[in-house]
Design an enzyme around this catalytic site. Structure first.
Site, PDB file in Angstrom:
ATOM      1  N   ASP A  90      18.279  41.085  69.532  1.00 28.02           N
ATOM      2  CA  ASP A  90      19.370  40.194  69.910  1.00 28.02           C
ATOM      3  C   ASP A  90      19.966  40.671  71.236  1.00 28.02           C
ATOM      4  OD1 ASP A  90      20.821  42.430  69.268  1.00 28.02           O
ATOM      5  OD2 ASP A  90      21.813  41.561  67.528  1.00 28.02           O
ATOM      6  N   SER A  91      20.997  39.978  71.696  1.00 29.45           N
ATOM      7  CA  SER A  91      21.500  40.249  73.043  1.00 29.45           C
ATOM      8  C   SER A  91      22.816  40.997  73.078  1.00 29.45           C
ATOM      9  CB  SER A  91      21.705  38.919  73.780  1.00 29.45           C
ATOM     10  OG  SER A  91      22.721  38.173  73.130  1.00 29.45           O
ATOM     11  N   GLY A  92      23.475  41.131  71.952  1.00 35.34           N
ATOM     12  CA  GLY A  92      24.815  41.709  71.938  1.00 35.34           C
ATOM     13  C   GLY A  92      25.906  40.669  71.850  1.00 35.34           C
ATOM     14  N   ASP A 144      24.842  35.119  74.845  1.00 31.98           N
ATOM     15  CA  ASP A 144      25.519  33.852  74.575  1.00 31.98           C
ATOM     16  C   ASP A 144      26.975  34.113  74.223  1.00 31.98           C
ATOM     17  OD1 ASP A 144      24.850  35.076  72.129  1.00 31.98           O
ATOM     18  OD2 ASP A 144      24.971  33.174  71.071  1.00 31.98           O
ATOM     19  N   GLN A 193      24.709  26.634  71.110  1.00 32.61           N
ATOM     20  CA  GLN A 193      26.033  26.795  70.514  1.00 32.61           C
ATOM     21  C   GLN A 193      26.695  25.430  70.361  1.00 32.61           C
ATOM     22  OE1 GLN A 193      27.334  29.354  69.130  1.00 32.61           O
ATOM     23  NE2 GLN A 193      26.039  31.043  69.836  1.00 32.61           N
ATOM     24  N   GLY A 220      25.936  30.646  66.127  1.00 28.05           N
ATOM     25  CA  GLY A 220      27.291  30.217  65.851  1.00 28.05           C
ATOM     26  C   GLY A 220      27.500  29.565  64.513  1.00 28.05           C
ATOM     27  N   ASP A 270      17.071  35.430  59.952  1.00 27.12           N
ATOM     28  CA  ASP A 270      17.382  36.850  59.770  1.00 27.12           C
ATOM     29  C   ASP A 270      18.742  36.964  59.117  1.00 27.12           C
ATOM     30  OD1 ASP A 270      19.620  38.297  61.697  1.00 27.12           O
ATOM     31  OD2 ASP A 270      18.927  36.384  62.510  1.00 27.12           O
ATOM     32  N   CYS A 308       8.191  39.160  39.258  1.00 29.26           N
ATOM     33  CA  CYS A 308       8.038  39.791  40.577  1.00 29.26           C
ATOM     34  C   CYS A 308       6.966  40.877  40.537  1.00 29.26           C
ATOM     35  CB  CYS A 308       9.377  40.391  41.009  1.00 29.26           C
ATOM     36  SG  CYS A 308       9.338  41.244  42.601  1.00 29.26           S
ATOM     37  N   CYS A 310       6.643  43.157  43.143  1.00 24.82           N
ATOM     38  CA  CYS A 310       6.955  44.153  44.179  1.00 24.82           C
ATOM     39  C   CYS A 310       6.733  45.566  43.634  1.00 24.82           C
ATOM     40  CB  CYS A 310       8.389  43.987  44.672  1.00 24.82           C
ATOM     41  SG  CYS A 310       9.667  44.656  43.581  1.00 24.82           S
ATOM     42  N   CYS A 313       9.388  46.532  40.937  1.00 19.90           N
ATOM     43  CA  CYS A 313       9.240  45.877  39.631  1.00 19.90           C
ATOM     44  C   CYS A 313       7.974  46.314  38.898  1.00 19.90           C
ATOM     45  CB  CYS A 313       9.250  44.360  39.809  1.00 19.90           C
ATOM     46  SG  CYS A 313      10.903  43.689  40.153  1.00 19.90           S
ATOM     47  N   HIS A 339      12.809  45.676  46.680  1.00 26.28           N
ATOM     48  CA  HIS A 339      12.777  44.487  45.827  1.00 26.28           C
ATOM     49  C   HIS A 339      13.397  43.278  46.523  1.00 26.28           C
ATOM     50  CE1 HIS A 339      13.133  41.735  42.494  1.00 26.28           C
ATOM     51  NE2 HIS A 339      14.390  41.555  42.874  1.00 26.28           N
TER      52      HIS A 339
END
Length: 373
Positions: A90-92, A144, A193, A220, A270, A308, A310, A313, A339
């Site tokens: 990301d940009s901050g 941004d 935005q 945003g 994310d 599951c 994983c 599990c 998990h």
């Protein structure tokens, strides 16, 4: 970076993103590795146990510690972390929102006071790219101007105007550096935005998509608005984004939000939610959330989620995890995080298969039915 649209089902999309380091099949969830580390996990966990194709790292935090120059001297993020998949940085811009008490936005950029030592730093569109060049990420985000919601219309107007100016400056600088042979394998995404205002989202999207960015994000959101309002905003915005480029919804991460985002044409997500909630005792399952701290799990021999497969599990019981978290054993954080991230990554893989097989509507309905919703 190369983007290929593999299938659509309604507005839902399945695509393939190819970077210098990995092939990413979408829809995709990116685990968040703020300080070049997904908390409690290492690269083996991410690659071998989870099959994570891309993770997110934080430009602001890595700039302050250990320093982007140091990371560059050690071969960039991939060598530094021993993670061979892709990185998005990301940009901050989000830190100006989340650390508002120590940040100030101006026309020039964003002024920060370090949360570590109080020193002052200015992030400009060009500066954040220089940091990300040093980090060596596969996908970089422009600087941004993110606004908390609700916000006055004049503040939203100023945000989209500033975001466009900074995006243009970023693209000019990036193309100049590429003409010099720098950052040839690093893609650059712009961030739309406009809050929850349809007109501002339209203006921001039209101004940014007129520029030759490699992908576009919706920023945003999930900053104070109701989920239904967020979904409406996504619904307005995705049709304004190019079909032939990735669409990324930033920082949004309840499982329901991912499903609704996919249904509206989002490719990438994310959020810290799966890893943070794991550490706090909340585990995600096909039937909803589970609080592993609860006393009823003290003698429960079942895995977290019987459906599951994983690592956690397959090897450990609810009783053991209940014991670990109550005893504050560090092993708990790794097992719980594995998990939760497995759940998220599997949900994305299943959504992709449903899109390819033209049954996403049924998949979405089943997702809610399993939760009794």
């Amino acid at each position: 970076m190369h983007f290929q649209l593999d299938a659509t089902d309604g507005s839902a999309r399945a695509a393939t993103i190819t970077t210098a380091h990995s092939t990413i099949q979408t829809p995709v969830f990116m685990p968040v590795g703020t300080a070049a580390s997904v908390k409690s996990l290492d690269s083996h966990d991410l690659q071998e146990l989870l099959g994570a194709q891309i993770i997110l790292a934080n430009t602001y935090h890595l700039y302050l510690r250990p320093g982007d120059g140091l990371i560059a001297s050690l071969g960039g993020l991939h060598q530094f972390t021993n993670y061979s998949g892709s990185f998005l940085t990301d940009s901050g811009g989000f830190q100006a929102f989340s650390l508002a008490q120590i940040a100030r936005t101006s026309e020039e950029g964003i002024w920060f006071k370090s949360h570590i030592d109080g020193s002052s730093h200015l992030f400009t569109p060009e500066k954040v790219l220089e940091i990300q060049y040093n980090l060596g990420s596969d996908i970089m985000m422009v600087l941004d101007d993110l606004v908390a919601l609700p916000a006055p219309r004049e503040r939203l107007r100023a945000s989209i105007q500033r975001t466009t100016r900074w995006a243009r400056a970023s693209l000019r600088y990036h193309r100049l550096q590429q003409s010099r042979g720098i950052a040839l394998n690093q893609a650059l995404f712009a961030i739309i935005q406009g809050g929850t205002d349809p007109e501002f989202r339209r203006i921001s999207a039209q101004e940014l998509t007129a520029l030759e960015f490699d992908g576009f994000a919706i920023g945003g959101l999930s900053v104070g608005e109701a989920p239904e309002v967020m979904y409406e905003t996504i619904q307005w915005t995705t049709p304004l984004m190019p079909e032939e480029k990735p669409r990324y919804l930033m920082g949004v991460g309840r499982p329901e939000d991912l499903i609704e985002g996919i249904a509206r044409g989002i490719d990438m997500f994310d959020c810290v939610m799966p890893s943070r909630n794991a550490r706090n005792g909340t585990l995600f399952t096909t039937f909803g959330r589970l609080n592993i701290k609860a006393s009823r799990y003290k003698r429960d021999p079942e895995p977290i989620d019987p459906t599951c497969n994983c690592y956690t599990c397959r090897h450990y019981s609810r009783a053991y995890l209940n014991h670990l978290i109550r005893a504050k054993e560090l092993t708990y954080y790794r097992l719980a995080t594995i998990h939760n991230l497995h759940y998220y990554l599997t949900l994305m893989a299943e959504a992709r298969h449903a899109i390819i097989e033209q049954r996403f509507a049924a998949f979405r309905k089943e997702f809610y039915a399993k939760r009794g919703l």
